[in-house]
Design a protein around this motif. Structure first.
Motif, PDB file in Angstrom:
ATOM      1  N   GLY A 125       0.801  -1.218   0.000  1.00  0.00           N
ATOM      2  CA  GLY A 125       0.000   0.000   0.000  1.00  0.00           C
ATOM      3  C   GLY A 125       0.834   1.268   0.000  1.00  0.00           C
ATOM      4  N   LYS A 126       0.158   2.366   0.291  1.00  0.00           N
ATOM      5  CA  LYS A 126       0.798   3.667   0.280  1.00  0.00           C
ATOM      6  C   LYS A 126       1.876   3.739   1.353  1.00  0.00           C
ATOM      7  N   PRO A 127       3.072   4.269   1.031  1.00  0.00           N
ATOM      8  CA  PRO A 127       4.139   4.371   2.043  1.00  0.00           C
ATOM      9  C   PRO A 127       3.691   5.244   3.209  1.00  0.00           C
ATOM     10  N   PRO A 128       4.179   4.964   4.411  1.00  0.00           N
ATOM     11  CA  PRO A 128       3.757   5.736   5.592  1.00  0.00           C
ATOM     12  C   PRO A 128       4.383   7.122   5.674  1.00  0.00           C
ATOM     13  N   MET A 129       5.235   7.492   4.730  1.00  0.00           N
ATOM     14  CA  MET A 129       5.860   8.827   4.740  1.00  0.00           C
ATOM     15  C   MET A 129       5.590   9.525   3.413  1.00  0.00           C
ATOM     16  N   SER A 130       5.686  10.862   3.424  1.00  0.00           N
ATOM     17  CA  SER A 130       5.379  11.636   2.222  1.00  0.00           C
ATOM     18  C   SER A 130       6.476  11.502   1.165  1.00  0.00           C
ATOM     19  N   ASP A 131       7.731  11.396   1.592  1.00  0.00           N
ATOM     20  CA  ASP A 131       8.853  11.292   0.649  1.00  0.00           C
ATOM     21  C   ASP A 131       9.431   9.888   0.723  1.00  0.00           C
ATOM     22  N   LEU A 132       9.110   9.080  -0.271  1.00  0.00           N
ATOM     23  CA  LEU A 132       9.584   7.705  -0.285  1.00  0.00           C
ATOM     24  C   LEU A 132      11.089   7.623  -0.456  1.00  0.00           C
ATOM     25  N   PHE A 133      11.710   8.663  -1.023  1.00  0.00           N
ATOM     26  CA  PHE A 133      13.129   8.606  -1.336  1.00  0.00           C
ATOM     27  C   PHE A 133      13.964   9.483  -0.402  1.00  0.00           C
ATOM     28  N   GLY A 134      13.362   9.880   0.719  1.00  0.00           N
ATOM     29  CA  GLY A 134      14.115  10.534   1.765  1.00  0.00           C
ATOM     30  C   GLY A 134      14.786   9.508   2.670  1.00  0.00           C
ATOM     31  N   VAL A 135      15.330   9.977   3.788  1.00  0.00           N
ATOM     32  CA  VAL A 135      16.038   9.075   4.713  1.00  0.00           C
ATOM     33  C   VAL A 135      15.085   8.027   5.276  1.00  0.00           C
ATOM     34  N   ALA A 136      13.926   8.455   5.776  1.00  0.00           N
ATOM     35  CA  ALA A 136      12.958   7.516   6.350  1.00  0.00           C
ATOM     36  C   ALA A 136      12.399   6.593   5.273  1.00  0.00           C
TER      37      ALA A 136
END
Length: 410
Positions: free
Chosen positions: A153-164
């Motif tokens: 499903g949708k990633p739990p963070m807004s920026d999938l390619f950030g550190v988190a």
């Protein structure tokens, strides 16, 4: 027309150029020449000093111009959209070159503006950055496709390619082949991030040394990429006598249709000229409308009647007009927010390679928030003043009837 010299037309291809010569109104074939510097030098030496040469815009057009220009009276580079060749029923290399030669002999061709060396370099760098960003977007989309194939499903963070986001990706349990795809795409993204940062560093150094770029960046919501893309597209602002000419050059003017006694009707924008600068202006408009000020009030007024998309494009057109005013008058934006402009310039310096000031007390941080709030309050006042001015103007303006795209407007 004979005293003007011969009209020589080149239909340029990757491997060869088809040549047609118009002399005394009669067109004859000049044969073919290889598209190499050596062969073009031989062609240039065979031309007469009174000759005029025309060719269409291609990838190597300006390199050919630099070779031929010292040997002839004039070299004209034309846009295919302005010659009518693309709409011809019969279209071959010889016919295209023949048409160009006849049009040049008749004096019916207007060349495009030849960019100076600085503008040419800036265009090339921004075009390369655009290609790199598109490649990075494709790699990111491939990772999103992997998540969809694996029913994640949708990633739990807004920026999938950030550190988190990258940490979350590493913790996923994916099939072997999908895991290989994600790892390959992440390596590709990291490489492209480095290349994009290098190009942006060069562009940032250019903007710091360019007063026009700093002047455009004084508008809230306008970043260095928007300012540089605009300057690369237009070159010298004094080429445009009015802001209307600039808007038409950028393809932000509406198409107009009228026939018989029916009134003129406006349609979609013409989209002539550079698509990159229109994209940059629309992206800047998306940010500008979230900043307090007259631009946001204009956007809200138009959005209520025509919707978001039309309103944003209208704001992009207003930005082009504003940029023309700032550059032609050599003025700063009257409603700029000085602390925001200073922050942009400092980030630009860091992006250009300047050292950071972490750990060094500057005395700015304590008052920055108060300054920003005061500047926002002034911007809100300007926005309210614009709303009142438009309301009073609409109430007092009589209905006018005339030939115009806009109903009831002369």
């Amino acid at each position: 027309m004979g005293e003007l010299g011969r009209a020589v037309a080149l239909d340029v291809h990757r491997d060869f150029c088809e040549i047609m010569v118009c002399e005394e109104g009669k067109v004859r074939s000049g044969g073919r020449v290889d598209t190499t510097p050596e062969a073009l030098e031989v062609l240039a030496a065979s031309l007469q000093p009174s000759d005029r040469v025309v060719l269409e815009v291609t990838g190597g057009a300006w390199a050919i111009v630099r070779i031929l220009e010292p040997h002839v009276a004039k070299v004209i580079v034309v846009s295919p959209a302005d010659t009518g060749i693309t709409q011809a029923r019969a279209k071959t290399d010889r016919l295209d070159a023949r048409t160009l030669a006849r049009l040049l002999w008749a004096g019916e061709l207007e060349g495009v503006w030849p960019p100076d060396e600085l503008t040419r370099l800036l265009r090339r760098r921004l075009a390369r950055r655009e290609q790199l960003v598109r490649a990075r977007s494709r790699a990111k989309n491939e990772i999103h496709a992997v998540l969809m194939r694996c029913l994640i499903g949708k990633p739990p963070m807004s920026d999938l390619f950030g550190v988190a986001g990258r940490k979350w990706l590493r913790q996923l349990e994916l099939p072997v082949e999908e895991c290989e795809t994600v790892e390959a795409c992440m390596r590709h993204i990291e490489f492209l991030d480095t290349e994009i940062a290098e190009v942006e560093r060069v562009v940032a150094r250019y903007a710091l040394s360019c007063s026009d770029a700093r002047r455009l960046m004084s508008v809230p919501g306008v970043n260095v990429i928007c300012a540089a893309t605009f300057l690369a597209a237009i070159g010298d602002i004094h080429r445009f006598k009015t802001s209307r000419e600039l808007v038409g050059y950028l393809g932000l003017d509406p198409r107009v249709r009228q026939s018989g006694s029916s009134p003129a009707k406006g349609g979609r924008i013409s989209k002539r000229g550079s698509g990159s600068v229109r994209w940059a202006l629309v992206e800047a408009a998306q940010s500008v409308v979230h900043q307090p000020g007259a631009m946001r009030a204009f956007y809200e007024r138009l959005r209520a009647r025509r919707g978001h998309q039309i309103a944003v494009v209208a704001v992009a057109r207003k930005l082009a007009v504003l940029f023309w005013c700032l550059l032609s008058r050599e003025e700063q934006y009257a409603h700029q927010q000085p602390s925001l402009t200073a922050k942009k310039m400092r980030l630009l310096e860091i992006q250009g390679g300047a050292p950071t000031r972490k750990g060094t007390p500057t005395g700015v941080w304590a008052t920055r928030e108060k300054m920003r709030e005061a500047e926002k309050a002034l911007a809100m006042q300007a926005e309210a003043s614009y709303v009142r001015t438009v309301r009073d103007w609409q109430a007092a303006a009589p209905k006018r009837v005339g030939a115009s795209v806009t109903p009831e407007r002369a």
